[in-house]
Scaffold this motif. Structure first.
Motif, mmCIF file in Angstrom:
data_model
loop_
_atom_site.group_PDB
_atom_site.id
_atom_site.type_symbol
_atom_site.label_atom_id
_atom_site.label_comp_id
_atom_site.label_asym_id
_atom_site.label_seq_id
_atom_site.Cartn_x
_atom_site.Cartn_y
_atom_site.Cartn_z
ATOM 1 N N ILE A 98 -12.809 4.462 2.541
ATOM 2 C CA ILE A 98 -12.172 4.682 1.396
ATOM 3 C C ILE A 98 -11.338 3.118 1.171
ATOM 4 N N THR A 99 -11.283 2.424 0.250
ATOM 5 C CA THR A 99 -10.903 1.013 -0.122
ATOM 6 C C THR A 99 -9.337 1.186 -0.735
ATOM 7 N N LEU A 100 -8.578 0.620 0.043
ATOM 8 C CA LEU A 100 -7.066 0.681 -0.428
ATOM 9 C C LEU A 100 -6.716 -0.619 -1.295
ATOM 10 N N PRO A 101 -5.642 -0.373 -2.002
ATOM 11 C CA PRO A 101 -5.406 -1.328 -2.633
ATOM 12 C C PRO A 101 -4.602 -2.616 -1.919
ATOM 13 N N VAL A 102 -5.208 -3.998 -2.143
ATOM 14 C CA VAL A 102 -4.864 -5.029 -1.725
ATOM 15 C C VAL A 102 -4.759 -6.125 -2.865
ATOM 16 N N TYR A 103 -3.529 -6.586 -3.296
ATOM 17 C CA TYR A 103 -3.407 -7.556 -4.303
ATOM 18 C C TYR A 103 -1.982 -8.145 -4.372
ATOM 19 N N ASN A 104 -1.994 -9.367 -4.562
ATOM 20 C CA ASN A 104 -0.610 -9.924 -4.773
ATOM 21 C C ASN A 104 0.295 -9.371 -5.776
ATOM 22 N N GLY A 105 1.521 -9.262 -5.202
ATOM 23 C CA GLY A 105 2.646 -8.448 -6.190
ATOM 24 C C GLY A 105 2.813 -7.137 -5.559
ATOM 25 N N LEU A 106 1.984 -6.401 -4.586
ATOM 26 C CA LEU A 106 2.495 -5.024 -4.070
ATOM 27 C C LEU A 106 3.594 -5.119 -3.202
ATOM 28 N N THR A 107 4.750 -4.507 -3.610
ATOM 29 C CA THR A 107 5.843 -4.455 -2.665
ATOM 30 C C THR A 107 5.496 -3.620 -1.506
ATOM 31 N N GLU A 108 6.637 -3.598 -0.721
ATOM 32 C CA GLU A 108 6.654 -2.862 0.486
ATOM 33 C C GLU A 108 6.846 -1.287 0.147
ATOM 34 N N GLU A 109 7.653 -1.148 -0.701
ATOM 35 C CA GLU A 109 7.978 0.221 -1.170
ATOM 36 C C GLU A 109 6.682 0.785 -1.860
ATOM 37 N N GLN A 110 5.857 0.054 -2.518
ATOM 38 C CA GLN A 110 4.515 0.521 -2.971
ATOM 39 C C GLN A 110 3.460 0.721 -1.935
ATOM 40 N N LEU A 111 3.449 -0.223 -0.934
ATOM 41 C CA LEU A 111 2.588 0.015 0.193
ATOM 42 C C LEU A 111 2.833 1.436 1.137
ATOM 43 N N HIS A 112 4.249 1.387 1.206
ATOM 44 C CA HIS A 112 4.739 2.793 1.740
ATOM 45 C C HIS A 112 4.246 4.033 1.112
ATOM 46 N N PHE A 113 4.369 3.760 -0.192
ATOM 47 C CA PHE A 113 3.891 5.051 -1.179
ATOM 48 C C PHE A 113 2.192 5.471 -1.033
ATOM 49 N N VAL A 114 1.440 4.115 -0.620
ATOM 50 C CA VAL A 114 0.028 4.371 -0.461
ATOM 51 C C VAL A 114 -0.221 4.841 0.968
ATOM 52 N N VAL A 115 0.628 4.531 1.596
ATOM 53 C CA VAL A 115 0.245 5.009 3.108
ATOM 54 C C VAL A 115 0.503 6.380 3.236
ATOM 55 N N ASP A 116 1.593 6.921 2.760
ATOM 56 C CA ASP A 116 1.970 8.231 2.589
ATOM 57 C C ASP A 116 0.912 9.152 1.825
ATOM 58 N N ALA A 117 0.545 8.630 0.612
ATOM 59 C CA ALA A 117 -0.447 9.344 -0.081
ATOM 60 C C ALA A 117 -1.811 9.437 0.761
#
Length: 408
Positions: free
Chosen positions: A376-395
């Motif tokens: 599964i390929t996860l989002p990696v791009y400039n502009g992602l915030t720590e809050e968004q990354l935390h959301f991705v990981v939790d999902a």
């Protein structure tokens, strides 16, 4: 919260560069902005000879055309890659010979060696997700006297090289290094992609960097490739548009694959801050995932750094230990329902209709399938915030739990 899989960076610098093109230079096809982007690529990679084109695929076709690859020839590629790696070969009339990969997603050099025949003209290793292939091992194979004795040159360029051409599919690896050497200087020829989802984008586009051995005059070969990219025309439209510059010649049967200035401006603005801002940001995002998922036994972390070899942090290829393809698919559905865009890089070519119809069989590439089935390929791009990354990981974690519970 909704987090798309990929968002290109369009910031004030990109808009200013576009505005300059539209209001000041007022030139839309290949011109000064393309040349400026080529200069930035040269500076970043350390390569002296760069040419921008309108896609990775067209750049690859241009190189194969330049090297004289055509009907009856074979080009060795890994089975685990996007279809363009095979299609550029097929579009030139040659046959892609697929071989399996290793556990790090890169071409298996022993299987590559076994696939070489007198018809083999080129090997295209793929730096999947931005992690470089084992180029020392690849060079050892192509320079082996027994392998070189198999090489049957059919063009002047092939005779001059005297061996199989190593052509890097570096669509993902701008900014990567192999044993301390920058991507662009590792193999004979490198082609980058500047597609909309890449680390640096021009919307659609590609960049060629030449690093041919001493037998070649790289400057002259670059000049010839520039002509080939313009239908074999020895002057660009920009040069012809200058006062008194109308006269031109068609010196070879080329392709029409040049990059327009209108695209180059986006990549130009990004390249100027890639080393100091954009690439470090991607590195930080990637390592956020590494730290988060290293705590879970079921999460297989993708390769990214080893002994002087380092990824460009283009993609995060998370694999789910013990999952089947069906379970992986269900997990993707759960992640998507939670508002996170993910992907699979890639559906192996032998599973696709075109390649199945030509006789390629998935059973011949067991490692490729094992890597694909639970990736599964996860989002990696400039502009992602720590809050968004935390959301991705939790999902991802919650989706794993959901699918695992159904499995039990």
């Amino acid at each position: 919260m909704k987090i798309p899989f990929s968002v290109p960076l369009i910031d004030a610098d990109v808009i200013a560069e576009m505005q300059d093109t539209l209001t000041n230079t007022r030139w839309l096809t290949s011109g000064p902005k393309v040349r400026a982007l080529e200069t930035e690529i040269q500076k970043f990679t350390g390569g002296e000879f760069a040419l921008c084109v309108n896609s990775w695929t067209s750049g690859a076709m241009l190189i194969l055309r330049w090297f004289g690859v055509g009907n009856g020839d074979e080009v060795i590629i890994p089975a685990y890659t996007y279809s363009a790696t095979a299609l550029c070969v097929m579009n030139m009339g040659a046959t892609p010979v697929m071989v399996d990969v290793k556990e790090d997603f890169t071409i298996d050099t022993e299987k590559m060696r076994a696939a070489i025949t007198p018809k083999t003209k080129v090997i295209i290793p793929v730096d999947l997700a931005g992690y470089p292939s084992d180029y020392d091992a690849i060079k050892e194979v192509v320079n082996d006297p027994a392998i070189k004795s198999l090489f049957v040159p059919d063009s002047d360029k092939q005779k001059l090289l005297g061996r199989i051409l190593i052509f890097s599919d570096a669509a993902h690896s701008l900014g990567a290094t192999y044993k301390g050497v920058s991507s662009g200087l590792i193999s004979d020829v490198t082609v980058f992609s500047f597609h909309s989802v890449k680390n640096i984008t021009t919307g659609e586009g590609g960049g060629i960097v030449l690093n041919l051995p001493q037998a070649f005059d790289n400057e002259k070969e670059l000049a010839f490739l520039r002509i080939l990219s313009l239908n074999g025309q020895n002057k660009s439209a920009f040069e012809k548009n200058q006062i008194g510059g109308w006269k031109y010649d068609i010196i070879d049967q080329g392709l029409k694959v040049n990059m327009p200035d209108l695209c180059a401006v986006v990549g130009l603005a990004q390249m100027r801050k890639y080393k100091d801002e954009l690439l470090p940001d991607r590195n930080n995002i990637f390592h956020y995932y590494v730290k988060a998922f290293s705590n879970y036994e079921w999460a297989i972390i993708p390769p990214f750094k080893n002994d002087g070899t380092e990824s460009s942090y283009h993609l995060f290829l998370l694999r789910i230990k013990g999952f089947t393809e069906e379970q992986r698919n269900k997990m993707i559905e759960c992640i998507s329902e939670r508002g996170v865009g993910v992907n699979v890089q890639y559906i192996p070519m032998p599973m696709l209709t075109l390649f199945k119809s030509k006789g390629y069989k998935m059973a011949d590439y067991p490692i490729t399938y094992d890597l694909y089935k639970n990736e599964i390929t996860l989002p990696v791009y400039n502009g992602l915030t720590e809050e968004q990354l935390h959301f991705v990981v939790d999902a991802v974690i919650e989706s794993y739990k959901t699918v695992s519970e159904k499995k039990e």
